[in-house]
Enzyme design. Structure first.
Site, PDB file in Angstrom:
ATOM      1  NE  ARG A  46       0.003  15.084  14.536  1.00  0.00           N
ATOM      2  CZ  ARG A  46      -0.020  14.121  15.480  1.00  0.00           C
ATOM      3  NH1 ARG A  46       0.900  14.013  16.345  1.00  0.00           N
ATOM      4  NH2 ARG A  46      -0.918  13.054  15.248  1.00  0.00           N
ATOM      5  CE1 TYR A  93       2.805  16.010   4.248  1.00  0.00           C
ATOM      6  CE2 TYR A  93       3.090  14.330   6.020  1.00  0.00           C
ATOM      7  CZ  TYR A  93       2.718  14.646   4.787  1.00  0.00           C
ATOM      8  OH  TYR A  93       1.295  14.115   4.319  1.00  0.00           O
ATOM      9  CE  LYS A 126      -3.598  17.547  14.177  1.00  0.00           C
ATOM     10  NZ  LYS A 126      -4.935  17.217  14.470  1.00  0.00           N
ATOM     11  CG  HIS A 175      -7.775  16.390  17.920  1.00  0.00           C
ATOM     12  ND1 HIS A 175      -7.259  15.027  18.163  1.00  0.00           N
ATOM     13  CD2 HIS A 175      -7.727  16.743  16.594  1.00  0.00           C
ATOM     14  CE1 HIS A 175      -6.960  14.587  16.835  1.00  0.00           C
ATOM     15  NE2 HIS A 175      -7.178  16.031  15.997  1.00  0.00           N
ATOM     16  CB  SER A 217      -5.251   9.292  14.287  1.00  0.00           C
ATOM     17  OG  SER A 217      -4.717   8.411  14.801  1.00  0.00           O
ATOM     18  CB  ALA A 218      -7.286   5.271  12.514  1.00  0.00           C
ATOM     19  CB  CYS A 219     -12.193   7.476  14.629  1.00  0.00           C
ATOM     20  SG  CYS A 219     -11.615   6.295  16.062  1.00  0.00           S
ATOM     21  CG  ASP A 238      -7.482  18.361  13.109  1.00  0.00           C
ATOM     22  OD1 ASP A 238      -7.934  17.022  13.350  1.00  0.00           O
ATOM     23  OD2 ASP A 238      -6.659  18.898  13.049  1.00  0.00           O
ATOM     24  NE  ARG A 260      -2.269  13.541   7.173  1.00  0.00           N
ATOM     25  CZ  ARG A 260      -3.273  13.714   8.198  1.00  0.00           C
ATOM     26  NH1 ARG A 260      -4.101  14.414   8.550  1.00  0.00           N
ATOM     27  NH2 ARG A 260      -2.780  12.906   9.342  1.00  0.00           N
TER      28      ARG A 260
HETATM   29  O1  SAT Z   1       0.118  16.461  10.614  1.00  0.00           O
HETATM   30  S1  SAT Z   1      -1.038  16.990  11.428  1.00  0.00           S
HETATM   31  O2  SAT Z   1      -0.664  16.816  12.648  1.00  0.00           O
HETATM   32  O3  SAT Z   1      -1.385  18.144  11.048  1.00  0.00           O
HETATM   33  C1  SAT Z   1      -2.164  15.896  11.156  1.00  0.00           C
HETATM   34  C2  SAT Z   1      -2.491  14.978  12.146  1.00  0.00           C
HETATM   35  O4  SAT Z   1      -1.456  14.205  12.396  1.00  0.00           O
HETATM   36  O5  SAT Z   1      -3.622  14.567  12.713  1.00  0.00           O
HETATM   37 MN    MN Z   2      -6.367  15.941  14.001  1.00  0.00          MN
END
Ligand code: SAT
Ligand code: MN
Length: 659
Positions: free
Chosen positions: A117, A267, A276, A296, A318-320, A343, A436
């Protein structure tokens, strides 16, 4: 030579399962004649099908066609044959390759400039800046979103979209976020020139005829327009056969008119607009207008050994390990966790005042590296078939590989996400850190039996969390709803893999929504606070904060084992939801209710775990934390900070003060 069209018609429409790739030249006149005949028939058939589209959808599609000038239009039905044709076309174009080791799995490698993103190119367009973001004080840049004026956006649109699909097929994707027919579901139509996006939306949303039928009933829909920004003839060769236009990326949202226009990236969240862009940014605005919450958050169901079940929703930056928690295999005997979503949660109070949640998505778009049989065995089963992998490594026997998986067997060699031979210790990553898997949720072995329930699942607890190496206890409960809103607003987390943030800084990420707010964060807080003063009956969920990532300051080692052992913390939360008094199994601290000694079950935990250190709330740390929070709120939220949140900050300052 125009591709599959006649000289008098600019485009054709089709609902057929045919996949059309533009052929830029055709040496045989006879072939062209036959093609013309075929295409006239497409055109006739598809013009008829355009008429069969609901009038408002047809208007939207016609507008997009006029602007983007595709060579053809394909209305997506979502049938298996159509899907098979999409993949076949992608394979032919070199955008995906089949992974023979598994059933119906595919590998895509993107242009290395299109891997995540792009927050810096993501904007919300409203008349007034204050509708989108709080105006920061002292000339600071807002970290809570990016506003674009209507006139700048018009200009940006004109620089990008006219003619942007020349030579490409425009796919029209009718889709539902949430089970079709659910009272919490919302509908969308995405036009896109990317068949990869069609394939991914087919996994991540309910796509095709059922959604179109719903649109025919005249339901509202979000208008999503997406283009890769690489019309034919190409001005430069593609990288990895992956069309995108990184220099011109713009992901724009118009919440007033429920529109999303995304350009230049193919992507993830940039291009799968249901995720999102719609389910968080636009939906958070719809939710504010309609009195519900778009968050979220993962949703999970947890059942105790006696068979009592509760559902919780949890927000983590993120990353948790959000996906890992959503699919957790509890280490506590007799406990069961089932997954509703990993998510996004849409939550609305029902007539009885219970907060009900749906997962608006239909699949998982999870970070691959770090996912393994050890960290998330259920995710590994989920992705065993019908899955699209993007930017992961590849094994010589036609499988996937990434950091965190076991070393492949002897004799198996690896190719990295660039398509180059890769060896352990090469100093580069085999899989991109944001690579992913995109897999159907229904394939998750512990998908909750109620995950598609139309009314949603009843939420008893909301959990906030962050990666906090110091000072923040393993778990605490907020004193009440208003304090809980303050806890959400105060969320911070250590940034790790996110490319644009250097080093291990502790970043503010309120409600884990920092990149996803669809409107002014101050107003968002007011909206959350308003849940407490609803006129209708309301049973508010309890609000908790967890931290699996506290470290021993001297050794730097994690104090808590995490993963399946997190069930021990969920057990305490579970019990707190059914408590009879506030101090049951809990003691008051400066930050909230903490588990009292012995309230977290440590039986059977391997190794020694220092609960004292995990639940310690050092005053000095919290004095600094409050200072940091005050500075952040005053600079980033300013006059838009609701008085009730300000009052909670003041109350915390008083509790931590030495006087
Ligand atoms: O690429 S996404 O926004 O769907 C995934 C993310 O960044 O959490
Ligand atoms: Mn997310």
């Amino acid at each position: 030579m125009g591709p599959t069209i006649t000289s008098t018609s600019r485009f054709y429409f089709t609902t057929s399962t045919m996949y059309s790739i533009p052929k830029m030249s055709c040496p045989f006149l006879g072939v062209i004649r036959r093609k013309e005949a075929v295409n006239i028939s497409f055109r006739l058939r598809s013009l008829a099908s355009l008429h069969s589209l609901p009038a408002e959808v047809a208007d939207f599609v016609k507008g997009a066609v006029d602007e983007c000038k595709p060579s053809g239009v394909h209305i997506v039905t979502g049938t298996p044959e159509e899907t098979a044709n999409i993949y076949a076309g992608l394979e032919k174009e070199g955008m995906v390759k089949k992974l023979p080791k598994y059933e119906n799995c595919w590998l895509a490698r993107t242009d290395p400039k299109d891997v995540a993103r792009v927050e810096s190119k993501t904007v919300i367009v409203t008349k007034n800046q204050g509708d989108t973001i709080p105006i920061p004080t002292g000339g600071a840049k807002s970290q809570l979103g990016s506003w674009m004026s209507e006139s700048d956006w018009e200009k940006a649109r004109q620089e990008r979209f006219p003619g942007c699909m020349t030579g490409r097929t425009m796919y029209v994707i009718p889709f539902s976020m949430g089970p079709v027919g659910s009272s919490l579901a919302k509908y969308g139509v995405q036009v896109t020139d990317s068949p990869y996006v069609v394939a991914s939306m087919g996994i991540m949303t309910r796509m095709g005829t059922p959604a179109l039928n719903k649109l025919s009933e005249g339901v509202e829909f979000v208008r999503c327009q997406h283009s890769l920004g690489r019309p034919f003839p190409l001005k430069a060769p593609l990288v990895n056969a992956w069309p995108c236009n990184p220099d011109k990326v713009l992901i724009s949202h118009l919440p007033d008119t429920r529109q999303i226009l995304s350009y230049g990236s193919g992507y993830g969240g940039n291009s799968l607009l249901g995720k999102k862009c719609f389910a968080l940014r636009i939906a958070s605005r719809i939710a504010k207008d309609e009195g519900w919450l778009a968050e979220h958050m993962l949703i999970l169901g947890i059942t105790n050994p006696e068979g009592v079940k509760r559902y919780v929703a949890a927000a983590f930056p993120s990353a948790c390990g959000k996906t890992n928690l959503a699919m957790m295999k509890p280490a506590l005997p007799g406990w069961k966790v089932e997954c509703v979503g990993d998510d996004i949660a849409w939550m609305k109070f029902d007539a009885q005042g219970k907060l009900r949640a749906i997962n608006p998505e239909n699949g998982f778009f999870g970070v691959a590296p770090g996912t393994s049989y050890k960290t998330n065995p259920y995710a590994m089963s989920t992705i065993a078939k019908n899955t699209v992998f993007t930017n992961v490594g590849e094994t010589s026997d036609g499988g996937i590989w990434w950091e965190g998986l076991d070393t492949p067997a002897d004799g198996i060699t690896l190719t990295d996400w660039h398509g180059k031979t890769w060896k352990h210790g090469s100093g580069t990553a085999c899989a991109h850190p944001n690579s992913r898997f995109c897999a159907p949720a229904a394939q998750c072995p512990i998908i909750d039996p109620q995950w598609e329930s139309e009314e949603g699942v009843p939420i008893d607890a909301i959990i906030f969390g962050g990666r906090r190496p110091q000072g923040v206890p393993l778990v605490y409960e907020s004193f009440n709803w208003q304090h809980g809103v303050f806890v959400g607003a105060s969320m911070r987390s250590e940034a790790t893999a996110a490319a644009e943030h250097q080093g291990k800084v502790i970043m503010h990420d309120p409600f884990a929504m920092r990149p996803f707010f669809g409107y002014n964060f101050g107003n968002y807080l007011t909206h959350w606070l308003s849940m407490e003063t609803r006129k209708a009956p309301t049973h508010l969920p309890k609000i908790f904060h967890v931290n699996w990532f506290r470290k021993d300051p001297s050794s730097g080692a994690f104090l808590w084992p995490g993963f399946g052992e997190n069930a021990r913390v969920l057990e305490w939360i579970f019990k707190r939801c059914g408590r009879e008094s506030d101090d049951e199994a809990a003691k008051k601290s400066i930050v909230g209710w903490l588990p009292e000694d012995g309230a977290i079950n440590t039986q059977g935990l391997s190794g020694s775990v220092d609960m004292g250190a995990l639940l310690d709330v050092p005053k000095h740390f919290w004095q600094n934390e409050t200072k940091e929070l005050r500075a952040y709120f005053s600079q980033q939220v300013g006059a838009d900070l609701p008085a009730k949140v300000e009052a909670e900050l003041k109350a915390l300052e008083d509790r931590v003060s030495d006087n």
